[in-house]
Every structure is written in C-alpha cells, then in structure tokens.
Design a protein around this motif. Structure first.
Motif, PDB file in Angstrom:
ATOM      1  N   PHE A  18      33.172  -2.301  -7.684  1.00 32.57           N
ATOM      2  CA  PHE A  18      33.041  -2.608  -6.255  1.00 32.57           C
ATOM      3  C   PHE A  18      32.618  -4.053  -6.141  1.00 32.57           C
ATOM      4  N   SER A  19      32.837  -4.631  -4.988  1.00 29.77           N
ATOM      5  CA  SER A  19      32.344  -5.988  -4.756  1.00 29.77           C
ATOM      6  C   SER A  19      31.551  -5.996  -3.463  1.00 29.77           C
ATOM      7  N   ARG A  20      30.549  -6.868  -3.425  1.00 26.02           N
ATOM      8  CA  ARG A  20      29.650  -6.886  -2.278  1.00 26.02           C
ATOM      9  C   ARG A  20      28.971  -8.247  -2.195  1.00 26.02           C
ATOM     10  N   TRP A  21      28.752  -8.701  -0.973  1.00 25.21           N
ATOM     11  CA  TRP A  21      27.972  -9.914  -0.767  1.00 25.21           C
ATOM     12  C   TRP A  21      26.497  -9.566  -0.842  1.00 25.21           C
ATOM     13  N   LEU A  22      25.752 -10.416  -1.523  1.00 24.37           N
ATOM     14  CA  LEU A  22      24.298 -10.294  -1.569  1.00 24.37           C
ATOM     15  C   LEU A  22      23.766 -11.721  -1.462  1.00 24.37           C
ATOM     16  N   ASP A  23      22.975 -11.973  -0.438  1.00 23.15           N
ATOM     17  CA  ASP A  23      22.599 -13.346  -0.090  1.00 23.15           C
ATOM     18  C   ASP A  23      23.895 -14.171   0.030  1.00 23.15           C
ATOM     19  N   ASP A  24      24.009 -15.284  -0.662  1.00 27.31           N
ATOM     20  CA  ASP A  24      25.244 -16.066  -0.535  1.00 27.31           C
ATOM     21  C   ASP A  24      26.158 -15.909  -1.745  1.00 27.31           C
ATOM     22  N   HIS A  25      26.044 -14.780  -2.437  1.00 30.90           N
ATOM     23  CA  HIS A  25      26.871 -14.508  -3.613  1.00 30.90           C
ATOM     24  C   HIS A  25      27.818 -13.338  -3.321  1.00 30.90           C
ATOM     25  N   ASP A  26      29.066 -13.494  -3.660  1.00 30.75           N
ATOM     26  CA  ASP A  26      30.032 -12.396  -3.600  1.00 30.75           C
ATOM     27  C   ASP A  26      30.187 -11.895  -5.029  1.00 30.75           C
ATOM     28  N   VAL A  27      29.684 -10.702  -5.288  1.00 29.43           N
ATOM     29  CA  VAL A  27      29.531 -10.220  -6.660  1.00 29.43           C
ATOM     30  C   VAL A  27      30.461  -9.028  -6.906  1.00 29.43           C
TER      31      VAL A  27
END
Ligand code: FES
Length: 106
Positions: A18-27
């Motif tokens: 899965f991918s998700r934004w966390l703070d200013d990171h797209d992980v």
C-alpha cells in the motif's frame, strides 16, 4: 529519529503493498520475502506513482513512463537512473512504523 505509524498489517492485504502520505513523505510499504519494507512512492524520474501497479518479479514499474525499480533496495533497473529513497520500518504488534529519514547505508 522517531518512528511514526503508517498503517497496520492488514493494510498489506490483499495485494501485499500500500502507499500512503505521512507528513510530507509519500511512502510505499510492501512485503518482500516475508519482510516488510518501504521505499519512496515518488519516482525519481518525474515524480510518478511507483507503487500504482502491483510489484511483479521483485520490481515496481512506475505508472507514468515505466521505469523499473528493485523492491530489494529501490535501485533503478531500467532504463537506469536515481534510486528510490529507502525507509526503515519496524512492526509493533499490529502497527507498521516508519522512520521518515533516509536509511543510512549499512
Ligand atoms: S515519472 Fe516514473 S517513469 Fe517517469
């Protein structure tokens, strides 16, 4: 550097990623050889979504121009270019935790 919760183990089902934004990171979080890993989901070519397609044969293919990246270490396999940023992951109970800094090389 602190770890932040990016998801839970069940988020990896049914596709193993899965991918998700966390703070200013797209992980991009995924399972490879039984281990949970994370790379930047932002393509080093022009910023396309690396994890849009499911990982195949140990690599991700960017949606926009089909650059291929190794799921093992984020290396650009074709046509050649900059590697994706790797993140350190740890699992605490059901939670997947990520450290939002570039992983220091071992
Ligand atoms: S933006 Fe990913 S291949 Fe061009």
């Amino acid at each position: 550097m602190e770890f932040k919760k990016i998801g839970v183990l069940s988020d990896l089902e049914p596709h193993g990623q899965f991918s998700r934004w966390l703070d200013d990171h797209d992980v991009l979080v995924y399972r490879l050889d039984g281990k949970i890993r994370a790379l930047s989901n932002i393509c080093t070519h022009f910023g396309g979504p690396v994890g849009y397609h499911k990982m195949k044969d140990g690599c991700f293919t960017c949606l926009w121009h089909n650059f291929k990246f190794s799921a093992k270490d984020g290396a650009c396999l074709s046509p050649g270019g900059l590697s994706l940023r790797e993140y350190t992951i740890k699992v605490e109970g059901d939670a997947i935790m990520v450290q939002l800094v570039e992983r220091a090389s071992a």
